[in-house]
Design an enzyme around this catalytic site. Structure first.
Site, short mmCIF file in Angstrom:
data_model
loop_
_atom_site.label_atom_id
_atom_site.label_comp_id
_atom_site.label_asym_id
_atom_site.label_seq_id
_atom_site.Cartn_x
_atom_site.Cartn_y
_atom_site.Cartn_z
N SER A 555 0.84 -1.18 0.00
CA SER A 555 0.00 0.00 0.00
C SER A 555 0.89 1.25 0.00
CB SER A 555 -0.95 -0.04 1.19
OG SER A 555 -1.98 0.92 1.06
N ASP A 636 -8.41 -4.95 -6.43
CA ASP A 636 -8.00 -3.79 -5.64
C ASP A 636 -8.55 -2.55 -6.32
OD1 ASP A 636 -6.79 -1.76 -4.27
OD2 ASP A 636 -4.75 -2.56 -4.43
N HIS A 668 -7.43 -5.08 -1.86
CA HIS A 668 -6.31 -4.33 -1.30
C HIS A 668 -5.80 -4.99 -0.03
CE1 HIS A 668 -3.75 -0.87 -1.35
NE2 HIS A 668 -4.15 -0.44 -0.17
#
Length: 704
Positions: A555, A636, A668
């Site tokens: 991330s 995602d 995600h």
């Protein structure tokens, strides 16, 4: 746990039993918990519901049927459960006489032709229990079941406004709602559904609760006074704003055929996320948290008190100051009340741990900052008040070496006694606290930065070990002394690495100044903090060979990996791993949660383009040179798949050794695991679950 590992491997991590937090019964003698285990030999997952004797720490099996979930105490010896059925149906069942030597008995109350979850109960009388649960609901206010609804003839999707998909799903007209009813105990001792069935508490409103995608039982609470819940402001677009409000619906019997309209709780000056509404034991007070900013998802949470549910305008803030910043520089989270409603207990991060705090339940009496309550090693994951004469808490914790620990905190005696450790404080994994450590170093400004350290269990201070440098996501997040099946430092350490996990600018648990310092400065102070960390390792950890180093992040951590690639620190590493990271900051506007870039880049792409371009990793792609593994997920929607494809294309076109790993059916990185770990597959295969990432990284990084 029945297994005992001589070495902590990815297979051990993934096959180790995963326990839920245990919930005590009203008398505080027993506790119930669930445990899931994956078998690599049988290639399947097993699920159990177990009963823990709190005094002895011994547990017994209640159910080993994976269709049962959410055991919830109705009384000292009765549990309410959900049983998933065919075509998305759910059955409400009771497990009675759970402590009986011959085993419990079971009966069904009713079934719903839809998925039901997040059950909560509250005793109303000696024979009546209030029940609330959540379920997907149609625009008409009826229970929705995607498995049985009529399928469209076309796969086309048409939208005319923002927020058309979220996290990993394209939005439909259905929304989550809270339903209520009551259970009545008959003369024969069995519960039945009272009235004509559950009522949609939000029917006829524009409100939806829990708040997707992570909302659950923490988004609402029930008492003898009624229902409080958190919901997005229906007048604001959820793609642009984080604002969620607290609402109250007065209910006395939970059999009201038509719920009263939800009443909003007034919190002047605070317009961000609302969380953790918790009724007092009397049912007249509510404690909760709220943020100030309506576009900052990681803003400081303020601890608030509604002294009387009869007046929703008299909310009080704990530790309020004239400048609005608050005297307690922390972010409180979970909340529970003492038995007499005079004390609050809350959790909040501090210096790499989630700690337990105690304070008076009245803001007027909370003159001193909260005091820390000592718990077991690691971080607090869950807590409950224990029944009995002396004030006690039942606390669930985990640490870098122990995946689940239950303990009892005796508040009057100041003791903390471990009841049950799932891994025997790490011994089952071959791990121990002696392998962990920490250090601080000078940050890019006038502040210190904290870093956690994990060493191999076979560590010899006279030897040199390669470095595994972990960069956390968020970016407002932190590495904690807690267990993880996603990024577990011990996995890397047991391959022969020394793992360093720094908490640079942007990290939570070190005060709001450090956390907020990352906004508008993604590749500035955080990057320089990491440079200083690497230099500090080289200078102060003689057992680390920084000439053999790898860096990994997901991330925002993946963003930083791509940023590092284009800057001098990138040449310090032999390999880099970017998981669901940002390649181009301008593409932040392909995300569904636009409030995030609006806050962190201080404006929109079209109004403040320079801020996005300044910290764009793609701008420095000409400098990329370090071998890199790119991992990304096709579901995602926060950082779409192109953010993984683009950096891989750059690496390949430049002739830089690189590999691409794609998860077609994953989202995600913050998502909780919902897939069974499959059989470990060769690296070339793309169809693998995220739970196999440690196995893949073992293969990638082992040559160092």
């Amino acid at each position: 746990m029945t297994l005992r590992a001589t070495k902590f491997t990815p297979e051990v991590l993934l096959s180790a039993p995963r326990r839920s937090a245990a919930v005590p019964n009203p008398s505080g003698v027993k506790a119930v918990f669930t445990i899931n285990t994956y078998s690599f030999e049988q290639h399947k997952k097993t699920s159990q519901i177990r009963l823990l004797d709190i005094e002895s720490g011994h547990s017994t099996l209640l159910l080993d049927d994976p269709s049962f979930s959410e055991p919830t105490w109705l009384s000292d010896d009765e549990l309410l459960l959900l049983k998933s059925g065919d075509k998305g149906s759910t059955t409400l069942a009771v497990l009675a006489d759970v402590s009986h030597p011959g085993g419990p008995s079971r009966y069904e109350i009713t079934s719903f032709s839809a998925g039901v979850s997040n059950i909560k109960v509250k005793k109303l009388s000696s024979t009546s229990v209030a029940l609330a649960f959540t379920a997907l609901t149609t625009p008409e206010g009826e229970l929705a079941n995607p498995e049985t609804e009529k399928k469209p003839y076309s796969s086309a999707k048409v939208y005319t406004s923002l927020f058309f998909r979220h996290w990993d799903s394209w939005l439909t007209a259905n929304r989550s709602s809270i339903w209520y009813t009551a259970l009545e105990k008959q003369d024969g001792g069995k519960y039945v559904l009272a009235g004509k069935g559950p009522v949609n508490a939000l029917s006829g409103t524009k409100l939806s609760s829990p708040v997707a995608p992570f909302g659950g039982t923490g988004d609402f609470d029930i008492s003898t006074s009624g229902l409080v819940f958190v919901a997005k402001d229906p007048e604001l677009n959820p793609a642009l704003y984080t604002k969620t409000d607290l609402y109250y619906i007065p209910l006395s019997t939970f059999l009201e055929k038509k719920p009263p309209p939800p009443q909003i709780v007034d919190t002047p000056g605070l317009e961000g996320y609302t969380n953790s509404p918790t009724f007092s034991n009397s049912g007249r007070k509510v404690a909760f948290t709220r943020m100030r900013s309506n576009q900052y998802e990681s803003d400081k949470t303020r601890l608030l008190m509604l002294p009387d549910i009869g007046d929703l305008t008299k909310v009080q803030e704990f530790y309020a100051t004239d400048d609005g910043e608050g005297a307690w520089d922390a972010r409180p989270d979970s909340i529970i009340w003492s038995a007499d409603d005079t004390v609050l207990f809350t959790t909040a991060e501090k210096s790499g741990r989630t700690l337990l705090w105690k304070l008076p339940a009245s803001p007027a009496d909370a003159k001193d900052l909260p005091s820390q309550v000592e718990t077991a090693d690691g971080s607090v994951a869950d807590l409950h008040l224990l029944g009995g004469k002396s004030p006690r808490l039942f606390v669930a914790t985990s640490s870098l070496v122990d995946n689940s620990c239950y303990s009892v905190v005796n508040l009057s005696e100041g003791t903390n006694d471990v009841v049950s450790s799932n891994s025997k404080q790490g011994k089952t994994f071959g791990l121990s606290k002696s392998s962990t450590g920490a250090f601080t170093f000078k940050g890019a400004g006038d502040y210190d930065v904290h870093a956690l350290v994990m060493r191999p269990s076979s560590f010899d201070e006279n030897k040199k070990y390669p470095l595994c440098f972990l960069i956390h996501g968020g970016p407002q997040g932190a590495w904690l002394d807690s267990w993880s099946t996603r990024w577990n430092p011990a996995i890397f350490a047991e391959q022969g690495y020394v793992v360093v996990s720094p908490n640079p600018t942007g990290s939570t648990g070190y005060g709001m100044a450090l956390q907020d310092g990352i906004a508008g400065d993604w590749g500035g102070k955080p990057y320089n903090d990491l440079v200083n960390c690497f230099e500090s390792i080289a200078e102060n950890l003689p057992y680390v060979d920084t000439n053999r180093a790898v860096a990994l992040g997901a991330s925002y951590g993946g963003y930083m990996i791509n940023w590092i690639q284009g800057h001098p620190l990138g040449r310090k590493f032999k390999a880099l791993v970017c998981h669901d990271g940002v390649f181009c900051t301008l593409n932040q506007w392909s995300s569904e949660e636009l409030f995030f870039p609006l806050h962190d880049f201080k404006g929109s792409l079209y109004e403040n383009r320079a801020a996005y371009e300044e910290w764009d990793p793609a701008r420095f792609a000409n400098e990329w040179a370090t071998p890199q593994l790119v991992i990304h997920s096709e579901l995602d929607y926060r950082l779409p798949i192109t953010e993984g494809l683009a950096p891989f294309n750059v690496l390949q076109s430049k002739g830089i050794p690189s590999k691409l790993l794609v998860f077609p059916d994953e989202n995600h990185v913050r998502h909780q695991y919902h897939h069974q770990p499959p059989v470990p597959l060769p690296f070339a295969s793309l169809h693998v679950s995220r739970d196999t990432i440690p196995i893949i990284l073992e293969a990638v990084l082992h040559p160092l």
